[in-house]
Write an enzyme that holds these catalytic residues in place. Structure first.
Site, PDB file in Angstrom:
ATOM      1  NE  ARG A 293      -1.378  23.776  -0.520  1.00  0.00           N
ATOM      2  CZ  ARG A 293      -1.337  23.424  -1.799  1.00  0.00           C
ATOM      3  NH1 ARG A 293      -0.788  22.257  -2.142  1.00  0.00           N
ATOM      4  NH2 ARG A 293      -1.830  24.206  -2.725  1.00  0.00           N
ATOM      5  CE1 TYR A 428      -5.692  29.978   6.249  1.00  0.00           C
ATOM      6  CE2 TYR A 428      -5.566  32.367   6.065  1.00  0.00           C
ATOM      7  CZ  TYR A 428      -5.508  31.224   6.836  1.00  0.00           C
ATOM      8  OH  TYR A 428      -5.261  31.336   8.176  1.00  0.00           O
ATOM      9  CD  GLU A 429      -1.187  29.468   2.483  1.00  0.00           C
ATOM     10  OE1 GLU A 429      -0.560  28.988   1.530  1.00  0.00           O
ATOM     11  OE2 GLU A 429      -1.066  30.649   2.827  1.00  0.00           O
ATOM     12  N   GLY A 430      -4.686  27.023  -0.700  1.00  0.00           N
ATOM     13  CA  GLY A 430      -5.240  25.977  -1.551  1.00  0.00           C
ATOM     14  C   GLY A 430      -6.542  25.487  -0.976  1.00  0.00           C
TER      15      GLY A 430
END
Length: 571
Positions: A293, A428-430
């Protein structure tokens, strides 16, 4: 396309604004500021000379997928070889296993420079770095001995496998299964999608970290385990030996990031090794995800920097219109609106860099000193670094296209690639919405201690500026008060969904105030008049965007649920 890595800006933030020398103790005591400068200058040469020239070519000539195999752009092979040989993959890895053992803040700066050169290729290294950290913290010694030296050297690469067609942000809905074998290994069966660098031909082996559910495990996130599943199973000496049941089904066609193969992967009784404990896989995976993140925030930052540099260079050379003072033909950089756009791009890029570096410094201090306060601050800054930096990257790269005018809409100039590549970083990645929910949810479960600590730091910058600029001090103070009020509302709001309703504007506004804090401090501690001008510009013309966002963040969810979407276009 020309790129000049902003090494001096990074060193200034590290030394004068963020007090980075606090990191150079303990296991990092042998690293001094001179060594940091040398390392950044070296990676800058690599990025400028090796990565930048392939970035556009790989966008036009992406990897191909045929017969279950991925073939990358030929220029990628040379660049990846140089990337791994130079040691730029295992930069934070434990020296015991062949890593460079550098602090997170230096890794953050290196990754920005690499991603600015070629985000699609540097993503390969970013995924591997996350896997290295997850294995260092959760794998048993035998796994570490076999895999970490290969991952640190870049001889092997790593991926992260969470997403399934029915299980995106809701990871607990996954269906991939794992069955324990008599010898202690597991057989993993299921399909994963959106696997960045899930297959390629750049190195000897690809190691997948896969979330799956062991038979009889609880439903939801409490029953998830994490497995290391290599594409090729290594022999007793750690050399690739037997092809595993890992099958590349297809390669996604994407809006951007064309040079990075994004795969659908099928696991068919694939042999895997448990990482950590059964049903504790999400804890282990979050080690990798939190690393990623911050890394994705840095990816957004990198595209902001590239877009700014390209737009600035174009504006200096593009002649259009008349200079209103001389009535002569002029470059567009002399037009007020273009200068406004360029200042927006520059100010937001510097703010994003400071947020990401501050987050990394606190990760380092937390790890060195087991400092719980710095750990909480890093935890709070992580969703802001990821979401704010990528949100503004979408804005900055779009403005970069605008400055190019019609040529920005033409692929030949390359301006559009920065926008297309940056766009995925807020997903992406949350997604950034999830980052905002994390900020006002879990990251404030400490009673707001970390948030209040940051607010106190902002007030310290106001005090530092008293003898520098009362006007700038007062502008920051007004924003800090609004941040305090909105934070108090979040902390006193009993309903988590009411917090969530305003979480995205709250996070963005928090980022603006942090940016103002860093830029004002930069102006105070420097004799560079441009830093003073940039601080004034941010405080007067960028920071005001935070005020309505704070107002939106405390209005709750009533209107959001009042509208009847079911009636829209109902026949």
């Amino acid at each position: 396309m020309i790129y000049n890595a902003p090494v001096q800006e990074m060193l200034f933030l590290f030394d004068k604004v963020l007090m980075g020398e606090r990191v150079l103790v303990g296991k990092f005591k042998d690293i001094d500021k001179s060594a940091i400068s040398d390392i950044l200058k070296e990676v800058a040469k690599f990025s400028e000379n090796i990565l930048v020239p392939i970035n556009r070519d790989a966008d036009i000539n992406p990897p191909t997928f045929n017969g279950g195999n991925v073939k990358c752009n030929e220029k990628y092979k040379e660049a990846y070889s140089a990337l791994s040989t130079g040691g730029w993959i295992g930069i934070s890895g434990d020296q015991k296993y062949g890593g460079m053992g550098l602090p997170s803040v230096l890794t953050t700066c290196i990754n920005e420079i690499l991603s600015s050169g070629c985000m699609a290729l540097s993503l390969n290294a970013l995924m591997t770095q996350g896997q290295i950290e997850a294995l260092e913290n959760h794998a048993d010694d035998r796994i570490k001995e076999i895999y970490l030296p290969k991952l640190n050297s870049g001889e092997w690469s790593g991926t992260m496998n969470l997403t399934e067609s029915q299980a995106g942000s809701d990871v607990g809905a996954l269906k991939t299964k794992a069955e324990k074998c008599p010898d202690g290994k597991y057989k993993v069966t299921g399909q994963k999608i959106y696997i960045s660098w899930g297959d390629h031909d750049l190195n000897k082996n690809i190691c997948h970290l896969v979330l799956a559910r062991v038979k009889g495990a609880p439903e939801g996130t409490k029953g998830i385990s994490l497995f290391l599943v290599p594409k090729i199973i290594p022999d007793l000496h750690g050399e690739p030996d037997v092809r595993n049941g890992v099958i590349s089904v297809s390669m996604e066609e994407k809006f951007g990031l064309h040079g990075s193969p994004t795969m659908v992967i099928q696991y068919s009784d694939a042999i895997g090794w448990l990482i950590g404990e059964e049903n504790q896989g999400l804890t282990a995976m979050f080690t990798m995800m939190n690393n990623a993140r911050l890394g994705v925030g840095v990816e957004g930052l990198s595209q902001s920097e590239r877009a700014y540099q390209k737009a600035l260079n174009f504006a200096k050379g593009r002649v259009q219109g008349k200079n209103l003072k001389t009535n002569l033909s002029t470059e567009i950089i002399n037009h007020a609106d273009v200068r406004r756009n360029l200042l927006d791009m520059k100010a937001l890029t510097v703010a994003s860099r400071a947020i990401c570096m501050d987050c990394a410094i606190n990760i380092d201090i937390a790890n060195i000193n087991n400092d719980e306060g710095c750990a909480r601050k890093a935890g709070l800054l992580t969703p802001i670094a990821k979401a704010f930096s990528t949100d503004v990257a979408n804005k900055i790269t779009e403005v970069g296209i605008q400055i190019h005018g019609g040529m920005g809409f033409i692929e030949e100039t390359g301006a559009a690639q920065f926008y297309r590549d940056a766009r995925v970083t807020s997903i992406y990645e949350g997604t950034n919405g999830i980052q905002a929910m994390d900020l006002v949810g879990r990251k404030m479960n400490d009673g707001g201690e970390a948030a209040q600590g940051l607010i106190s730091e902002i007030k310290s910058t106001e005090n530092l500026a008293i003898n520098f600029s009362i006007e700038q001090k007062e502008l920051l103070a007004c924003a800090r008060i609004k941040l305090q009020e909105a934070t108090n509302w979040m902390l006193n709001c009993e309903s988590i969904n009411e917090r969530y309703a305003g979480s995205s504007p709250f996070l963005k506004a928090f980022g603006y105030v942090l940016g103002a804090h860093y830029l004002l401090k930069s102006a105070v501690v420097s004799d560079d008049e441009d830093k003073n001008i940039l601080s004034q510009y941010f405080l007067k013309q960028v920071l005001p965007e935070a005020f309505p966002l704070f107002d939106y963040s405390v209005q709750g969810s009533e209107l959001l649920y009042a509208y009847n979407f079911e009636q829209d276009y109902k026949s």
